[in-house]
Design a protein around this motif. Structure first.
Motif, PDB file in Angstrom:
ATOM      1  N   VAL A 297       4.853  -2.674  -5.735  1.00  0.00           N
ATOM      2  CA  VAL A 297       4.676  -1.461  -6.551  1.00  0.00           C
ATOM      3  C   VAL A 297       4.777  -0.220  -5.662  1.00  0.00           C
ATOM      4  CG1 VAL A 297       3.087  -0.218  -8.085  1.00  0.00           C
ATOM      5  CG2 VAL A 297       3.181  -2.719  -8.150  1.00  0.00           C
ATOM      6  N   GLY A 298       4.249  -0.338  -4.418  1.00  0.00           N
ATOM      7  CA  GLY A 298       4.245   0.789  -3.490  1.00  0.00           C
ATOM      8  C   GLY A 298       5.606   1.126  -2.906  1.00  0.00           C
TER       9      GLY A 298
ATOM     10  N   ASN B 137      -1.988  11.305  -6.943  1.00  0.00           N
ATOM     11  CA  ASN B 137      -0.959  11.296  -5.912  1.00  0.00           C
ATOM     12  C   ASN B 137      -0.759   9.833  -5.554  1.00  0.00           C
ATOM     13  OD1 ASN B 137      -2.821  13.924  -5.261  1.00  0.00           O
ATOM     14  ND2 ASN B 137      -0.644  14.360  -5.049  1.00  0.00           N
ATOM     15  N   PHE B 138       0.407   9.306  -5.885  1.00  0.00           N
ATOM     16  CA  PHE B 138       0.615   7.876  -5.724  1.00  0.00           C
ATOM     17  C   PHE B 138       1.191   7.552  -4.350  1.00  0.00           C
ATOM     18  CE2 PHE B 138       1.209   8.741 -10.378  1.00  0.00           C
ATOM     19  CZ  PHE B 138      -0.034   8.250 -10.754  1.00  0.00           C
ATOM     20  N   LEU B 139       0.606   6.523  -3.714  1.00  0.00           N
ATOM     21  CA  LEU B 139       1.041   6.100  -2.385  1.00  0.00           C
ATOM     22  C   LEU B 139       2.321   5.289  -2.485  1.00  0.00           C
ATOM     23  CD1 LEU B 139      -2.014   4.813  -0.330  1.00  0.00           C
ATOM     24  CD2 LEU B 139      -0.156   6.253   0.513  1.00  0.00           C
ATOM     25  N   THR B 140       3.302   5.660  -1.683  1.00  0.00           N
ATOM     26  CA  THR B 140       4.568   4.926  -1.739  1.00  0.00           C
ATOM     27  C   THR B 140       4.995   4.499  -0.338  1.00  0.00           C
ATOM     28  OG1 THR B 140       5.797   6.984  -1.541  1.00  0.00           O
ATOM     29  CG2 THR B 140       5.371   6.199  -3.762  1.00  0.00           C
TER      30      THR B 140
ATOM     31  N   VAL C  50      -3.188   9.889   7.551  1.00  0.00           N
ATOM     32  CA  VAL C  50      -2.024   9.608   6.706  1.00  0.00           C
ATOM     33  C   VAL C  50      -1.328  10.925   6.362  1.00  0.00           C
ATOM     34  CG1 VAL C  50      -1.259   8.608   4.509  1.00  0.00           C
ATOM     35  CG2 VAL C  50      -3.190   7.581   5.734  1.00  0.00           C
ATOM     36  N   SER C  51      -0.029  10.949   6.594  1.00  0.00           N
ATOM     37  CA  SER C  51       0.755  12.150   6.300  1.00  0.00           C
ATOM     38  C   SER C  51       0.884  12.371   4.797  1.00  0.00           C
ATOM     39  CB  SER C  51       2.146  12.002   6.918  1.00  0.00           C
ATOM     40  OG  SER C  51       3.077  12.786   6.217  1.00  0.00           O
ATOM     41  N   ARG C  52       0.942  13.639   4.394  1.00  0.00           N
ATOM     42  CA  ARG C  52       1.106  13.975   2.974  1.00  0.00           C
ATOM     43  C   ARG C  52       2.442  13.492   2.425  1.00  0.00           C
ATOM     44  NH1 ARG C  52       0.452  20.327   3.687  1.00  0.00           N
ATOM     45  NH2 ARG C  52      -0.796  19.626   5.446  1.00  0.00           N
ATOM     46  N   LYS C  53       3.366  13.166   3.338  1.00  0.00           N
ATOM     47  CA  LYS C  53       4.731  12.811   2.910  1.00  0.00           C
ATOM     48  C   LYS C  53       4.829  11.456   2.226  1.00  0.00           C
ATOM     49  CE  LYS C  53       6.877  15.394   6.642  1.00  0.00           C
ATOM     50  NZ  LYS C  53       6.996  15.099   8.083  1.00  0.00           N
ATOM     51  N   VAL C  54       3.821  10.597   2.378  1.00  0.00           N
ATOM     52  CA  VAL C  54       3.959   9.252   1.817  1.00  0.00           C
ATOM     53  C   VAL C  54       3.439   9.149   0.383  1.00  0.00           C
ATOM     54  CG1 VAL C  54       3.888   8.191   4.083  1.00  0.00           C
ATOM     55  CG2 VAL C  54       1.784   8.401   2.772  1.00  0.00           C
TER      56      VAL C  54
END
Ligand code: SAM
Length: 294
Positions: free
Chosen positions: A5-6, A29-32, A191-195
């Motif tokens: 899912v991620g 904010n969904f983690l990907t 953890v970076s905001r980009k993920v």
């Protein structure tokens, strides 16, 4: 083989299929990033023997990894719109239950007793928290009658620093003391905001809380009074301890004498800043003040 899912492509496909827009007001904010998701599960030390509570499963990216690593997983999601999504993406896992609930209104000890096959198994909380209610959720967990074996939560980096900091630094304050009174607290990783999709305006960190391994050398006579003292002492953190104490207890000659006697007893200089006092010293000060009828 369906990707996790991620996985960013799968996440986008799920959001599109259900015509979902992340709700800002719910801190969505969904983690990907599968690596980050698995590192969270590892930091939490999840094993097949564990009962796991997840707060805010979103579209199930972390839930899936918890289901793979853990025993039974109970997830609480406030957003009714996500129930169908979670139903579908978590269908392959028979050890997960999702309930549509506001965690702040939920009776967690009751859920632990009724929802898990073995409520005596280790119980761990894992979450990518909705940031707008980080502190209320932490307070609910700490004040709960359930003894959590660990709490592993992602939050805004600045809040993570406040929770884990030692005396003498700017981030140190009543939140540090409130959490560290009960738990050992550490930052596992940043953890970076980009993920995230969408990407939040702040960077994040994973905090791991575990019950204190070493008990405090002294216990407060009155917990409530101690937390009143701590809150009061950090109301004006740039002022001296003495000034803050006067705001909390008053400044009549009699009160000043009682305060000074208490500080003398624990050998603390009234002119230091409150952030220089350790938790142990706050306990001692609270007890000394009580001993002098304050
Ligand atoms: N776990 C997912 C992930 O890591 O991709 C989503 C994390 S997102 C930062 C926070 C989640 O908490 C959202 O799904 C949001 O709807 C949910 N949420 C917000 N307020 C809540 C509340 N009071 N009770 C339960 N869930 C809540």
């Amino acid at each position: 083989e369906i990707p996790a899912v991620g996985n960013p492509i799968r996440t986008r496909a799920i959001l599109e299929k259900y015509r979902l827009r992340a709700k800002k007001a719910l801190g969505q904010n969904f983690l990907t990033d599968l690596n980050v998701l698995q590192n969270i599960v590892e930091a939490a030390g999840i094993t097949p023997d564990d009962n796991v509570i997840e707060i805010g499963p979103g579209i199930g990216a972390l839930t899936e990894q918890l289901a793979i690593a853990g025993g039974e997983v109970l997830a609480l999601e406030i957003d009714t719109q996500l129930m169908d999504v979670l139903d579908e993406v978590l269908d392959p896992y028979n050890n997960v239950e999702v309930i549509n609930a506001d965690v702040l209104k939920a009776n967690l000890p009751d859920l632990v007793q009724t929802k898990f096959t073995d409520p005596t198994a280790p119980i761990k909380v894992v979450a990518n928290l909705p940031y707008y209610i980080t502190t209320p959720i932490l307070m609910q967990l700490l004040n709960s009658t359930t003894k959590w074996d660990s709490i592993t939560v992602m939050m805004q980096k600045e809040v993570a620093q406040r929770i884990t900091s030692d005396p003498g630094v700017k981030a140190y304050g009543s939140l540090s003391l409130t959490v560290q009174y009960e738990m050992d607290a550490k930052i596992a990783f940043e953890v970076s905001r980009k993920v995230f999709v969408p990407s939040p305006n702040v960077d994040s960190a994973i905090v791991v809380l575990e019950p204190r391994k070493e008990a405090l050398p002294i216990q407060p006579i009155d917990e409530k009074a101690m937390f009143k003292l701590i809150k009061g002492c950090f109301a004006h953190r740039r002022k001296s301890l003495w000034n803050n104490l006067q705001t909390v207890y008053g400044k009549t000659p009699e009160i000043r004498e009682q305060m000074q006697a208490s500080l003398d007893e624990i050998k603390v200089d009234s002119q230091i800043r409150p952030e220089q006092l350790s938790l142990e010293q706050f306990v001692a000060l609270s007890n000394a003040l009580a001993g002098h009828n304050l």
